[in-house]
Design a protein around this motif. Structure first.
Motif, mmCIF file in Angstrom:
data_model
loop_
_atom_site.group_PDB
_atom_site.id
_atom_site.type_symbol
_atom_site.label_atom_id
_atom_site.label_comp_id
_atom_site.label_asym_id
_atom_site.label_seq_id
_atom_site.Cartn_x
_atom_site.Cartn_y
_atom_site.Cartn_z
ATOM 1 N N ASP A 1 24.133 73.418 66.368
ATOM 2 C CA ASP A 1 23.536 73.241 64.800
ATOM 3 C C ASP A 1 23.307 71.876 64.372
ATOM 4 O O ASP A 1 22.181 71.609 63.964
ATOM 5 N N ALA A 2 24.181 70.958 64.804
ATOM 6 C CA ALA A 2 23.945 69.647 64.275
ATOM 7 C C ALA A 2 22.900 68.845 64.901
ATOM 8 O O ALA A 2 22.092 68.427 64.225
ATOM 9 N N VAL A 3 22.711 69.235 66.091
ATOM 10 C CA VAL A 3 21.422 68.865 66.989
ATOM 11 C C VAL A 3 20.132 69.303 66.238
ATOM 12 O O VAL A 3 19.223 68.636 65.950
ATOM 13 N N LEU A 4 20.216 70.763 66.123
ATOM 14 C CA LEU A 4 18.854 71.305 65.483
ATOM 15 C C LEU A 4 18.654 70.688 64.254
ATOM 16 O O LEU A 4 17.650 70.428 63.810
ATOM 17 N N PHE A 5 19.879 70.725 63.186
ATOM 18 C CA PHE A 5 19.541 70.194 61.751
ATOM 19 C C PHE A 5 19.146 68.852 61.910
ATOM 20 O O PHE A 5 18.152 68.284 61.077
ATOM 21 N N GLN A 6 19.542 67.917 62.953
ATOM 22 C CA GLN A 6 18.882 66.521 62.935
ATOM 23 C C GLN A 6 17.530 66.470 63.329
ATOM 24 O O GLN A 6 16.753 65.764 62.823
ATOM 25 N N ALA B 1 32.047 70.586 63.976
ATOM 26 C CA ALA B 1 32.385 70.620 65.726
ATOM 27 C C ALA B 1 33.581 69.603 65.737
ATOM 28 O O ALA B 1 34.477 69.887 66.821
ATOM 29 N N ASP B 2 33.767 68.445 65.435
ATOM 30 C CA ASP B 2 34.678 67.306 65.477
ATOM 31 C C ASP B 2 36.118 67.963 65.137
ATOM 32 O O ASP B 2 36.904 67.635 65.910
ATOM 33 N N LYS B 3 36.229 68.661 63.887
ATOM 34 C CA LYS B 3 37.463 69.305 63.413
ATOM 35 C C LYS B 3 37.807 70.082 64.583
ATOM 36 O O LYS B 3 39.100 70.084 65.071
ATOM 37 N N LEU B 4 37.124 71.019 64.943
ATOM 38 C CA LEU B 4 37.560 71.991 66.091
ATOM 39 C C LEU B 4 37.674 71.367 67.412
ATOM 40 O O LEU B 4 38.991 71.690 68.158
ATOM 41 N N GLU B 5 37.033 70.428 67.842
ATOM 42 C CA GLU B 5 37.365 69.695 68.828
ATOM 43 C C GLU B 5 38.760 69.039 68.943
ATOM 44 O O GLU B 5 39.489 69.209 69.981
ATOM 45 N N GLN B 6 39.102 68.394 67.889
ATOM 46 C CA GLN B 6 40.372 67.863 67.633
ATOM 47 C C GLN B 6 41.502 68.937 67.706
ATOM 48 O O GLN B 6 42.302 68.494 68.367
ATOM 49 N N GLU B 7 41.185 70.065 66.874
ATOM 50 C CA GLU B 7 42.342 71.110 66.936
ATOM 51 C C GLU B 7 42.420 71.566 68.534
ATOM 52 O O GLU B 7 43.587 71.710 68.875
ATOM 53 N N LEU B 8 41.403 71.778 69.104
ATOM 54 C CA LEU B 8 41.564 72.180 70.485
ATOM 55 C C LEU B 8 42.233 71.156 71.214
ATOM 56 O O LEU B 8 43.171 71.505 72.121
ATOM 57 N N SER B 9 42.146 69.823 71.119
ATOM 58 C CA SER B 9 42.400 68.838 71.954
ATOM 59 C C SER B 9 43.904 68.529 71.777
ATOM 60 O O SER B 9 44.625 68.287 72.864
ATOM 61 N N GLN B 10 44.179 68.915 70.690
ATOM 62 C CA GLN B 10 45.935 68.664 70.329
ATOM 63 C C GLN B 10 46.735 69.902 70.857
ATOM 64 O O GLN B 10 47.892 69.777 70.928
ATOM 65 N N LEU C 1 41.225 80.563 72.570
ATOM 66 C CA LEU C 1 40.865 79.257 72.737
ATOM 67 C C LEU C 1 39.142 79.295 73.466
ATOM 68 O O LEU C 1 38.476 78.420 72.766
ATOM 69 N N GLU C 2 38.872 80.402 73.894
ATOM 70 C CA GLU C 2 37.613 80.580 74.190
ATOM 71 C C GLU C 2 36.443 80.755 73.004
ATOM 72 O O GLU C 2 35.462 80.103 72.861
ATOM 73 N N HIS C 3 37.207 81.530 72.091
ATOM 74 C CA HIS C 3 36.487 81.573 70.719
ATOM 75 C C HIS C 3 36.258 80.340 70.099
ATOM 76 O O HIS C 3 35.269 79.975 69.394
ATOM 77 N N LEU C 4 37.320 79.597 69.876
ATOM 78 C CA LEU C 4 37.316 78.145 69.314
ATOM 79 C C LEU C 4 36.501 77.295 70.168
ATOM 80 O O LEU C 4 35.498 76.687 69.345
ATOM 81 N N ALA C 5 36.520 77.153 71.281
ATOM 82 C CA ALA C 5 35.434 76.427 72.073
ATOM 83 C C ALA C 5 34.169 76.798 71.654
ATOM 84 O O ALA C 5 32.952 75.984 71.573
ATOM 85 N N HIS C 6 33.785 78.154 71.719
ATOM 86 C CA HIS C 6 32.271 78.735 71.431
ATOM 87 C C HIS C 6 31.851 78.342 70.085
ATOM 88 O O HIS C 6 30.824 77.895 69.668
ATOM 89 N N LYS C 7 32.711 78.312 68.977
ATOM 90 C CA LYS C 7 32.569 77.821 67.657
ATOM 91 C C LYS C 7 32.150 76.551 67.765
ATOM 92 O O LYS C 7 31.188 75.931 66.915
ATOM 93 N N MET C 8 32.853 75.738 68.364
ATOM 94 C CA MET C 8 32.590 74.272 68.366
ATOM 95 C C MET C 8 31.433 73.834 69.099
ATOM 96 O O MET C 8 30.422 72.935 68.335
ATOM 97 N N LYS C 9 31.011 74.548 70.078
ATOM 98 C CA LYS C 9 29.667 74.498 70.918
ATOM 99 C C LYS C 9 28.523 74.915 69.816
ATOM 100 O O LYS C 9 27.248 74.013 69.621
ATOM 101 N N ALA C 10 28.827 75.877 68.914
ATOM 102 C CA ALA C 10 27.695 76.298 68.118
ATOM 103 C C ALA C 10 27.359 75.453 66.964
ATOM 104 O O ALA C 10 26.297 75.058 66.546
#
Length: 117
Positions: free
Chosen positions: A51-56, A71-80, A38-47
């Motif tokens: 990245d999205a903010v940087l690219f913007q 990020a949204d996909k991982l957040e949804q996966e974690l949330s469920q 879970l920590e790994h998935l959360a870390h990937k989501m934050k990364a």
């Protein structure tokens, strides 16, 4: 006077620590911490979010969009995940308790201040 106040604060903190909602939250938190995936998935989501903010910022809209979607996909996966839902429920219960205590203290202090005038 200060000693009495400190004793009262410590008694309140001890009561809060022992409250069922706080105990349940701590147990859920410990359970979450025992699941490194879970920590790994959360870390990937934050990364991906970073990245999205940087690219913007550097006007790479397509890359920002892709990173945001990941990020949204991982957040949804974690949330469920049931363990995450349980954690969030317990955290909300603990938060509600702390908000109730804070509002009650604020109300009592304001009443004391108003009465003292």
């Amino acid at each position: 006077m200060n000693s009495k106040f400190d004793e009262s604060v410590e008694a309140l903190l001890e009561a809060i620590r022992k409250h069922d909602s706080i105990q349940a939250f701590k147990k859920a938190e410990q359970h979450i911490k025992k699941l490194p995936e879970l920590e790994h998935l959360a870390h990937k989501m934050k990364a991906y979010q970073q990245d999205a903010v940087l690219f913007q910022k550097i006007e790479k809209d397509q890359a920002a969009s892709k990173a945001g979607q990941e990020a949204d996909k991982l957040e949804q996966e974690l949330s469920q995940l049931p363990v995450v839902q349980d954690y969030r429920d317990k955290m909300q219960d603990a938060s509600d308790l702390l908000q109730y205590i804070t509002k009650t203290l604020e109300k009592k202090i304001n009443e004391e201040l108003t009465d003292a005038k």
